[in-house]
Structure formats: C-alpha cells, structure tokens
Design an enzyme around this catalytic site. Structure first.
Site, PDB file in Angstrom:
ATOM      1  N   TYR A 122       0.856  -1.188   0.000  1.00  0.00           N
ATOM      2  CA  TYR A 122       0.000   0.000   0.000  1.00  0.00           C
ATOM      3  C   TYR A 122       0.884   1.227   0.000  1.00  0.00           C
ATOM      4  CZ  TYR A 122      -3.481   3.413   1.688  1.00  0.00           C
ATOM      5  OH  TYR A 122      -4.305   4.500   1.837  1.00  0.00           O
ATOM      6  N   ASP A 145       9.164   2.784  -0.117  1.00  0.00           N
ATOM      7  CA  ASP A 145       8.099   3.356   0.695  1.00  0.00           C
ATOM      8  C   ASP A 145       8.338   2.913   2.136  1.00  0.00           C
ATOM      9  OD1 ASP A 145       5.883   4.125   2.078  1.00  0.00           O
ATOM     10  OD2 ASP A 145       4.455   3.534   0.532  1.00  0.00           O
ATOM     11  N   LYS A 189       4.327   8.597   9.188  1.00  0.00           N
ATOM     12  CA  LYS A 189       4.043   7.955  10.473  1.00  0.00           C
ATOM     13  C   LYS A 189       5.020   8.391  11.583  1.00  0.00           C
ATOM     14  CE  LYS A 189       0.953   4.598   8.572  1.00  0.00           C
ATOM     15  NZ  LYS A 189       0.953   3.911   7.314  1.00  0.00           N
TER      16      LYS A 189
HETATM   17  C1  LIG Z   1       0.300   4.441   5.959  1.00  0.00           C
HETATM   18  C2  LIG Z   1       1.026   4.213   4.695  1.00  0.00           C
HETATM   19  C3  LIG Z   1       0.914   5.086   3.602  1.00  0.00           C
HETATM   20  C4  LIG Z   1      -0.086   6.205   3.565  1.00  0.00           C
HETATM   21  O1  LIG Z   1       0.148   7.163   4.530  1.00  0.00           O
HETATM   22  P1  LIG Z   1      -1.051   8.145   4.971  1.00  0.00           P
HETATM   23  O2  LIG Z   1      -0.395   9.087   5.911  1.00  0.00           O
HETATM   24  O3  LIG Z   1      -2.106   7.269   5.585  1.00  0.00           O
HETATM   25  O4  LIG Z   1      -1.545   8.791   3.731  1.00  0.00           O
HETATM   26  C5  LIG Z   1       1.735   4.883   2.518  1.00  0.00           C
HETATM   27  N1  LIG Z   1       2.619   3.875   2.481  1.00  0.00           N
HETATM   28  C6  LIG Z   1       2.743   3.005   3.496  1.00  0.00           C
HETATM   29  C7  LIG Z   1       3.759   1.915   3.413  1.00  0.00           C
HETATM   30  C8  LIG Z   1       1.941   3.133   4.629  1.00  0.00           C
HETATM   31  O5  LIG Z   1       2.049   2.242   5.616  1.00  0.00           O
END
Ligand SMILES: *Cc1c(COP(=O)(O)O)cnc(C)c1O
Length: 438
Positions: free
Chosen positions: A146, A241, A274
């Site tokens: 994601y 990511d 995060k």
């Molecule tokens: C949480 C997450 C996102 C999206 O971040 P948001 O702040 O919710 O938009 C993107 N990539 C990864 C790997 C994530 O865990």
C-alpha cells in the site's frame, strides 16, 4: 425498552448518520472483524481508554507513529511550546531546516528532502518526481503493498505482464492506472520478465521493503538485490516506501537493514511518514540532490502544500526523533517486540494453533498459518475465522490489535514487561478456546 448505555455504540450510531461508515478511514470501521469500533477518549503511554472508560493495551499506536507511546512528556512539552508560537504560517521556519538535517543525518540515501502532510501525498509526489526526472511514465508496484490512495496506485494486476493494471477503486479511470504494472511480491521470475518487457519505459519501482500492509512480509535479500540491480541497469529509480518502516524497524529504516546484507545498498528515493510526525500530520520524501533538484521551484516537477512543514507537526516530529535516536533505544524496543512475538508463538504452539510470526524493531506481524507467507495470495490464506476469534477475544480482555489480518502491529517504548505478559496470557486464554474451530 432498555436504554443502550454503551457509549461506543451510541457514538458509532451517531457517526454513521453523518460520516460514511461512521469513520474517517475505512479499516477503523471493524468491517473485517465485525462489532463496534472503540471510540478513543484519551491515551497515555501504552494505553488508551475508550468512550466507556475501559482501558486497552494499544498495539496499533495510530498505525505506527506512537513509537514512544502516547503523551511522552518531552513530546507534549515541545508541542505545547510550538502551539503558543503559532499554528501555521505558510512561510519557512527554522524547525523545517532542523528536521531536514535530522532526516539527512539518519538516512544516508537522502541528501535532500521535502516535507508534506501525509504518506499518500509523499508517495504520490515521489512518483511524480521519478516520472519527471526520468522522462518516463511506467512504474512497477507489488500486489499487497500500500502506498496511500493516490489514483495511480489504487491498482491490481492485469491479465498478464504485457498488460498493465486495473483500478481497485471506483472513480479511478482505467487510463490513470494504465502505466502501473503490478507484480507478485518476492517473485524473481516475474520481476526479470517485467524488466525485459518494459525496462526502457520504467520511471520507477516502488516497494514496501517490509510490507506492513500485508501484516509483515519481508522482501527477500536476493529479491531486493535484484530490484536494485535491474533499476540501475534500466535507468529506473528504486523508490522505498518507508512510511511504516522508517524510524520504526531501525533508526535508519529498512534500507539500513538491507545495506547490511547487500554492500553499498541504497534506494534512490525514500518515502517517509508515520513515526516522523510522532502522531501529527507530517510525511516526507527525499533522495539524491540531482533528483530532488527537479522539484519546483528549482525544477519542472510541481509539488506544493499549504500546511507542509507545519510548525506544530515539525516540533512533534523533532521531539520524537530526538528520543528514538538515543543510544540503545532500538535495541530495547526490539527486545520488547521479540518478547511479545515469542510469547505469542509459544502460547499458540501449546494449544496446537498454527501461528507464524516475525518482527523487526518495534513492528511485528503474525499469521494464523504454519509458515510465514512470502506474498499476498499466501497472506490471504491466513485463517480469517480464527483471526476474528483472536481479535475479539483480545479486545474483550482489553488488548487492541489491528482489526484486520493483513495489518501489522506496533510495540512502543511505553509497553512494559507487565503489559506484554498480560497480552500473552490473554492470547493463551483465547488460543485455548480455538481447537474446537477446525
Ligand atoms: C500508511 C502508509 C501510507 C499512507 O500514509 P497516509 O499518511 O495514511 O496517507 C503509505 N505507504 C505506506 C507503506 C503506509 O504504511
């Protein structure tokens, strides 16, 4: 008629009248596990209290940011001080420079960084930058990873490697995902074939190095090594990511772990979120100077944000990073997480419940499967009925894990040995009721 006195239920009913599904992000609605979401009234340390005043040991921690636990005094103090100085200016501040310096010093692949407000925004911007910098349109992503909800990334595999993806959400035109190729995670043969077919047209490959959106699946070292080699060979950018793994699995993120097994390993671009905001809306993307200088106002790739680098969020993020960069922080956190994971495994084994689990730093995952899965189809074989039983059994006992079997868990520095022991004992009770399920 008896009056319903459950405040969570009352609030959920009210919310559902006004907010689609009663929540502002879908997984919070408990649709996968059933039941009523807990409305959080307040949180401190490893705990939150719901609207009924019931205490829960929190293994979600805002889905990762709360690595210090809730309400760490040094972070609260930094935020309170920042609030008094103003909420937002739309003009540059010293703290943005300090945070950029901090990120660059902790993540060696990053020479320049731009701050944004969400992981979605950061991943979307990194992809635009990769496309702008390479002058190419196509990209590879992996099934089960994601990267936020930008249109081009809400995509599932097409019918073969020659065809590109199909949208996974209504409202995303097929044309918008026609440049996104979706491959199976950890599948070397598919990776090779995709680069043979499309290598010259690929702007980037984006990957969650430890896929927390499949609960917890590591990209194997040979797979990651090949991702790096193929990107370099074909002039595509490798985009890590690390919104979830950054400052969570190790101080230098998952990339620092791969660099131990693959000499000289670095991604081209990194996406962070995060933990970097410590619970405030803050995210970032960064990489080599030559690529980052393609961004406006220096270069042709447009990217902007009214609240980007927000002074309260940067104060929160800086105060959080200051704590986690202290010597020994990650060793102690990793030990706690390992204690939990080993305890869960032993408790399951005692009752002959098939459970596999893995962890790194303050992030963990477990599957109701005899072996750790390597890709999304294997993750989805995890026993949903047993997971629901475990989820609700733990929730009844005041232990809050993610309400879906494909989501990772998080341990914070505030989780005490007693909290971990209470969690393992509760899991043992629930496992004891399980052999009846078949
Ligand atoms: C949480 C997450 C996102 C999206 O971040 P948001 O702040 O919710 O938009 C993107 N990539 C990864 C790997 C994530 O865990």
């Amino acid at each position: 008629m008896t009056q319903n006195t459950d405040r969570n239920e009352q609030l959920f009913e009210r919310a559902k009248q006004l907010i689609p599904g009663g929540v502002n992000s879908p997984v919070r609605a408990f649709r996968a596990v059933g039941g009523t979401p807990r409305f959080v009234a307040r949180a401190q340390g490893a705990y939150f209290w719901d609207a009924n005043g019931k205490r829960h040991i929190d293994y979600i921690g805002s889905w990762g940011p709360m690595i210090l636990g809730h309400g760490h005094p040094a972070v609260v103090e930094a935020v309170q001080k920042a609030v008094l100085e103003g909420f937002s200016y739309g003009a540059p501040t010293e703290r943005e420079v300090e945070l950029a310096e901090e990120i660059v010093s902790l993540v060696p692949s990053i020479e320049m960084v731009r701050l944004v407000s969400s992981g979605t925004e950061a991943a979307m911007s990194a992809i635009r930058l990769a496309r702008g910098a390479t002058g190419r349109s196509k990209l590879i992503k992996f099934e089960g990873c994601y990267h936020g909800h930008a249109d081009a990334l809400l995509v599932k595999a097409g019918s073969g490697l020659a065809t590109f993806g199909n949208p996974t959400s209504a409202g995303v035109p097929p044309e918008v995902v026609q440049h996104t190729l979706v491959l199976e995670y950890n599948n070397l043969a598919q990776l090779e074939e995709a680069f043979v077919l499309h290598g010259a047209d690929l702007a980037c490959l984006i990957i969650e190095p430890i896929a927390g959106n499949m609960n917890f699946v590591r990209a194997s070292v040979p797979f990651m090594k090949r991702c790096r080699e193929l990107c370099t060979q074909h002039g595509a950018l490798l985009v890590f990511d690390e919104v979830m793994t950054g400052f969570r699995v190790a101080l230098g993120g998952a990339q620092s772990i791969y660099a131990k097994s693959i000499p000289g390993f670095k991604p081209d671009l990194s996406v962070l979120g995060k933990v970097i905001g410590g619970g405030m809306p803050l995210a970032a993307f960064g990489g080599p100077r030559s690529v980052m200088e393609q961004l406006a106002p220096l270069g042709p790739v447009y990217q902007a944000g009214t609240l980007s680098g927000n002074p309260v969020a940067t104060a929160c993020g800086l105060a959080t990073l200051k704590q986690i960069r202290k010597a020994g922080f990650f060793d102690a956190l990793a030990l706690r997480t390992r204690t939990l994971v080993d305890g869960l495994k032993a408790a399951a084994a005692e009752q002959s419940v098939p459970l596999s689990a893995d962890c790194e730093g303050g992030m963990f995952g477990f599957f109701l499967l005899p072996q750790l899965p390597q890709n999304y189809p294997q993750v989805m074989k995890s026993d949903g009925a047993r997971f629901n039983q475990l989820f609700h059994g733990l929730l009844d006992r005041g232990i809050y894990i993610a309400p879906a079997l494909y989501e990772a868990g998080f341990v914070s520095a505030a989780h005490s040995d007693a909290d971990l022991a209470e969690t393992i004992a509760a899991a043992k009770e629930v496992f004891r009721t399980m052999p009846a399920l078949s």
